[in-house]
Design an enzyme around this catalytic site. Structure first.
Site, PDB file in Angstrom:
ATOM      1  N   CYS A   2       0.848  -1.191   0.000  1.00 11.48           N
ATOM      2  CA  CYS A   2       0.000   0.000   0.000  1.00 11.48           C
ATOM      3  C   CYS A   2       0.882   1.239   0.000  1.00 11.48           C
ATOM      4  O   CYS A   2       2.049   1.202   0.378  1.00 11.48           O
ATOM      5  CB  CYS A   2      -0.943   0.038   1.194  1.00 11.48           C
ATOM      6  N   ARG A  27       5.529  -0.407  -4.753  1.00 11.11           N
ATOM      7  CA  ARG A  27       5.152  -1.095  -3.522  1.00 11.11           C
ATOM      8  C   ARG A  27       4.092  -2.158  -3.768  1.00 11.11           C
ATOM      9  O   ARG A  27       3.876  -3.024  -2.927  1.00 11.11           O
ATOM     10  CB  ARG A  27       4.646  -0.081  -2.486  1.00 11.11           C
ATOM     11  N   TRP A  75      -3.413  -2.408  -1.461  1.00 13.35           N
ATOM     12  CA  TRP A  75      -3.120  -3.830  -1.659  1.00 13.35           C
ATOM     13  C   TRP A  75      -4.139  -4.595  -0.834  1.00 13.35           C
ATOM     14  O   TRP A  75      -4.131  -4.528   0.385  1.00 13.35           O
ATOM     15  CB  TRP A  75      -1.696  -4.138  -1.199  1.00 13.35           C
ATOM     16  N   ASN A 101      -2.655   1.794   5.734  1.00  7.79           N
ATOM     17  CA  ASN A 101      -1.772   0.697   5.343  1.00  7.79           C
ATOM     18  C   ASN A 101      -1.609  -0.200   6.560  1.00  7.79           C
ATOM     19  O   ASN A 101      -1.194   0.271   7.619  1.00  7.79           O
ATOM     20  CB  ASN A 101      -0.409   1.242   4.894  1.00  7.79           C
ATOM     21  N   GLY A 102      -1.929  -1.475   6.428  1.00  8.84           N
ATOM     22  CA  GLY A 102      -1.794  -2.390   7.559  1.00  8.84           C
ATOM     23  C   GLY A 102      -3.023  -3.266   7.716  1.00  8.84           C
ATOM     24  O   GLY A 102      -3.821  -3.431   6.784  1.00  8.84           O
ATOM     25  N   GLU A 485      19.201 -16.990  -5.246  1.00 10.40           N
ATOM     26  CA  GLU A 485      18.765 -15.651  -5.646  1.00 10.40           C
ATOM     27  C   GLU A 485      18.448 -15.604  -7.141  1.00 10.40           C
ATOM     28  O   GLU A 485      17.488 -14.942  -7.563  1.00 10.40           O
ATOM     29  CB  GLU A 485      19.835 -14.620  -5.287  1.00 10.40           C
ATOM     30  N   LYS A 489      14.826 -14.489  -8.669  1.00 12.82           N
ATOM     31  CA  LYS A 489      14.632 -13.427  -9.655  1.00 12.82           C
ATOM     32  C   LYS A 489      13.755 -13.926 -10.799  1.00 12.82           C
ATOM     33  O   LYS A 489      12.862 -13.215 -11.251  1.00 12.82           O
ATOM     34  CB  LYS A 489      15.983 -12.943 -10.219  1.00 12.82           C
ATOM     35  N   GLU A 492      10.078 -14.464  -9.625  1.00 13.25           N
ATOM     36  CA  GLU A 492       9.421 -13.199  -9.278  1.00 13.25           C
ATOM     37  C   GLU A 492       8.876 -12.479 -10.504  1.00 13.25           C
ATOM     38  O   GLU A 492       7.744 -11.980 -10.474  1.00 13.25           O
ATOM     39  CB  GLU A 492      10.415 -12.259  -8.585  1.00 13.25           C
ATOM     40  N   HIS A 508      20.433 -36.522  -4.543  1.00 16.05           N
ATOM     41  CA  HIS A 508      19.458 -36.761  -3.480  1.00 16.05           C
ATOM     42  C   HIS A 508      18.068 -36.294  -3.875  1.00 16.05           C
ATOM     43  O   HIS A 508      17.290 -35.860  -3.017  1.00 16.05           O
ATOM     44  CB  HIS A 508      19.920 -36.074  -2.191  1.00 16.05           C
ATOM     45  N   LYS A 614       7.050  -4.299  -2.895  1.00 19.30           N
ATOM     46  CA  LYS A 614       8.465  -4.013  -2.668  1.00 19.30           C
ATOM     47  C   LYS A 614       8.834  -4.173  -1.201  1.00 19.30           C
ATOM     48  O   LYS A 614       9.815  -4.816  -0.862  1.00 19.30           O
ATOM     49  CB  LYS A 614       8.778  -2.591  -3.139  1.00 19.30           C
TER      50      LYS A 614
END
Length: 619
Positions: A2, A27, A75, A101-102, A485, A489, A492, A508, A614
């Site tokens: 948000c 965000r 959001w 926001n929250g 990482e 990427k 995402e 394994h 973000k």
């Protein structure tokens, strides 16, 4: 998650608020809205589902004007992403407006209570409860800040809110308990926002609210109070980021721009901290004494997401250079397992924003158990830096793309500097070795420029690899976190399933996945001056043979001049040779560019991938 923007001053508020919301798009959001009071004290609200351009179209068709107001990108947590559920939200009278926001965890109980008192609700959101509570308490001689204080005493959860009301005009009240709130100080105008980039075009003088702070913005200034109404004072931070740094600067996406900014970001993170001639590391800005650093018997690193991968690389770096045992924890798991923190433990918390909710909670848990905490962070004045005993700032500049790039390599650079410093004060990193490592570290930005000059190969690879349904990334030792990482990427921004794995674990289980449709990205680099690196390299060659024997598609990252890997790879990416602990800084750029070009080829929204934000400022 948000975004909140507010403005009060002499200019027209709506363009400033919408511009601020645009700078917070990274965000993540699914709807947007703005509310202003015009000169006749008339409240106007415009909201829209979807992207900010939809809100701008609504405003074009039905203009609004005013010299103060608040805006929001939402959001969805409670209620579907619809225009009705978009912020700002009103109370029963329609004269009080809230952005939030929250999460209000006790909103159902509060809603039931308010309905019994005669309040009527029109949305599915938890935020509407806040508007009705402010209405309840804004009576008689109460000011808007009085009503907000009474409201937040009723709320359980985490929140950042902005409120305006006709009953107490020409005023914005903002409050924080968890998600970040920043107040911008201009010339006879004042701003409030969720993050610094929203305000950079107007001011660099900012106040970061602490949890429990309430900011009262009027046309004449800003007053800070606590939940009991007592005046509090916070330091004004001068942000050095240039506003131009937050623009695309001719690049197609913020992510691509930020990939290309990594040589500068790494150089700036080293600047003033490493003596090129002596190899000595200076951490004068870190408020932890050398005696303390000598006394630490172990290190815990706590982070989330990409920062966790940087922390895992940091484990290899610190253990090698300082000979201290290092544990790496996810911030989201740390406090829930009642962690054992022995005396003389240094807890390193890593966060790009400095506001990551889980990492902040882990930091507080570590402090409560007696550990000194050191923050590695990119944002001056953020909550994690304020609560840490010492801070090692990265100097990456604003990172707008949701998928972290330059923040990651800057964090690894900071961890290398920290590892060298610990090694030096503990006597485990000898001066000669320190000089050699320092000289090679200074060459990394130039070597990165060389890697970035080879971008055409990624577009060609993307043509062939973008249709794959799965990817496997392999690495050994310090290269394993880079494999993790790299996989993150890709998933995402391209929405392809990808998994990072230790190369030594292939037998394994993962070998069962390999067939002619599976691209396997292998980190097959080596430092010829490191015996351990050579051993890892030789074993990784065997892993490549295993993949080839099962008809897998090998995408190899190797050092320049490596003919062995070149013979086996279907696709080859080369990087310059460097020391083992520095190779991750060079390896990461090809993996970022590969993910970027595959995502672009698939038509994905690179800067704002679906379902992601973000900064994760709520659990």
């Amino acid at each position: 998650m948000c975004g909140i923007v507010g403005y009060i001053g002499g200019r027209e508020a709506v363009p400033l608020i919408v511009d601020g919301l645009r700078r917070l798009e990274y965000r993540g959001y699914d709807s947007a809205g703005v509310a202003v009071f015009n000169n006749g004290d008339q409240l106007d609200i415009r909201r829209a589902e979807g992207k900010l351009r939809n809100l701008e179209e609504v405003i074009r068709n039905k203009p609004i004007a005013g010299s103060y107001g608040i805006g929001h990108t939402r959001w969805a947590t409670h209620g579907r992403p619809t225009e009705e559920n978009a912020h700002p939200h009103r109370d029963c009278t329609g004269r009080i407006v809230v952005v939030h926001n929250g999460i209000v965890e006790n909103y159902l109980a509060l809603r039931k209570q308010l309905v019994a008192e005669g309040h009527t609700f029109v949305t599915e959101t938890d935020t509407e409860v806040i508007a009705h509570l402010v209405e309840k308490y804004l009576t008689g001689t109460a000011t808007l800040e009085d009503a907000v204080r009474c409201t937040i005493k009723q709320i359980t959860g985490v929140f950042a809110i902005g409120v305006i009301a006709a009953a107490d005009p020409r005023k914005i009240v903002a409050a924080r308990s968890g998600p970040p709130v920043v107040v911008g100080l201009g010339q006879d105008e004042f701003f409030v926002a969720s993050d610094v980039p929203a305000l950079l075009s107007h001011t660099r003088d900012m106040i970061f609210l602490n949890d429990g702070d309430i900011a009262v913005l009027t046309g004449s200034g800003v007053k800070l109070i606590d939940i009991d109404g007592k005046i509090v004072r916070r330091q004004v931070s001068h942000i050095l980021w240039d506003p131009i740094m937050a623009e695309k600067g001719g690049y197609k996406h913020f992510m691509l721009k930020e990939v290309f900014e990594q040589p500068r970001a790494i150089k700036d993170t080293m600047l003033g901290r490493v003596g090129q001639e002596s190899g000595r590391v200076f951490l004068d800005e870190v408020d932890i004494s050398e005696a303390n650093f000598k006394s630490f018997q172990q290190v815990k690193i706590v982070a989330c997401g990409t920062s966790w991968h940087a922390g895992l690389a940091g484990k290899f770096i610190i253990e090698r250079l300082a000979r201290l045992p290092v544990e790496v924890d996810y911030g989201s798991e740390f406090r829930y397992r009642d962690p054992i923190i022995p005396p003389n433990t240094l807890t390193v918390v890593i966060s790009q924003s400095g506001e990551t909710a889980d990492t902040l909670a882990a930091q507080r848990e570590a402090k409560q158990k007696g550990s000194k905490t050191l923050a590695i962070c990119n944002v001056v004045g953020s909550m994690i830096t304020r609560e840490a005993a010492g801070t090692l700032l990265t100097h990456a500049g604003p990172e707008i793309g949701v998928a972290s790039t330059k923040a990651f390599t800057s964090q690894i650079t900071a961890l290398i500097i920290l590892g060298m410093y610990l090694g030096q004060v503990r006597g485990t990193l000898l001066p000669e070795a320190s000089c050699i490592l320092t000289q090679e570290l200074m060459r990394i930005p130039g070597k990165l420029e060389h890697v970035l000059a080879q971008t055409e190969i990624y577009e060609e690879m993307a043509k062939h690899l973008s249709k794959a349904q799965d990817f496997l990334y392999l690495g050994r030792g310090i290269h394993f976190p880079i494999a993790l990482e790299g996989a993150l990427k890709l998933k995402e921004i391209s929405y392809i399933h990808a998994e990072g794995y230790p190369a030594g674990e292939m037998k394994h289980g993962p070998n069962a996945l390999i067939d002619e449709n599976l691209p396997v990205v292998v980190l097959a680099t080596k430092d010829p001056q490191s015996e351990e690196s050579i051993v890892h390299y030789e074993k990784t060659l065997s892993n490549i043979q295993e993949v080839k024997a099962r008809s897998g598609i090998v995408v190899a990252v190797a050092c320049e001049g490596d003919e062995e890997v070149a013979k086996m790879a279907d696709y080859l990416i080369t990087i310059p040779v460097t020391r083992e602990l520095l190779l991750p800084l060079l390896e990461m750029i090809p993996l970022q560019l590969l993910a970027y070009h595959i995502a672009v080829r698939r038509g994905c929204d690179v800067d704002q991938p679906r379902n992601l934000a973000k900064s994760v400022t709520v659990e």
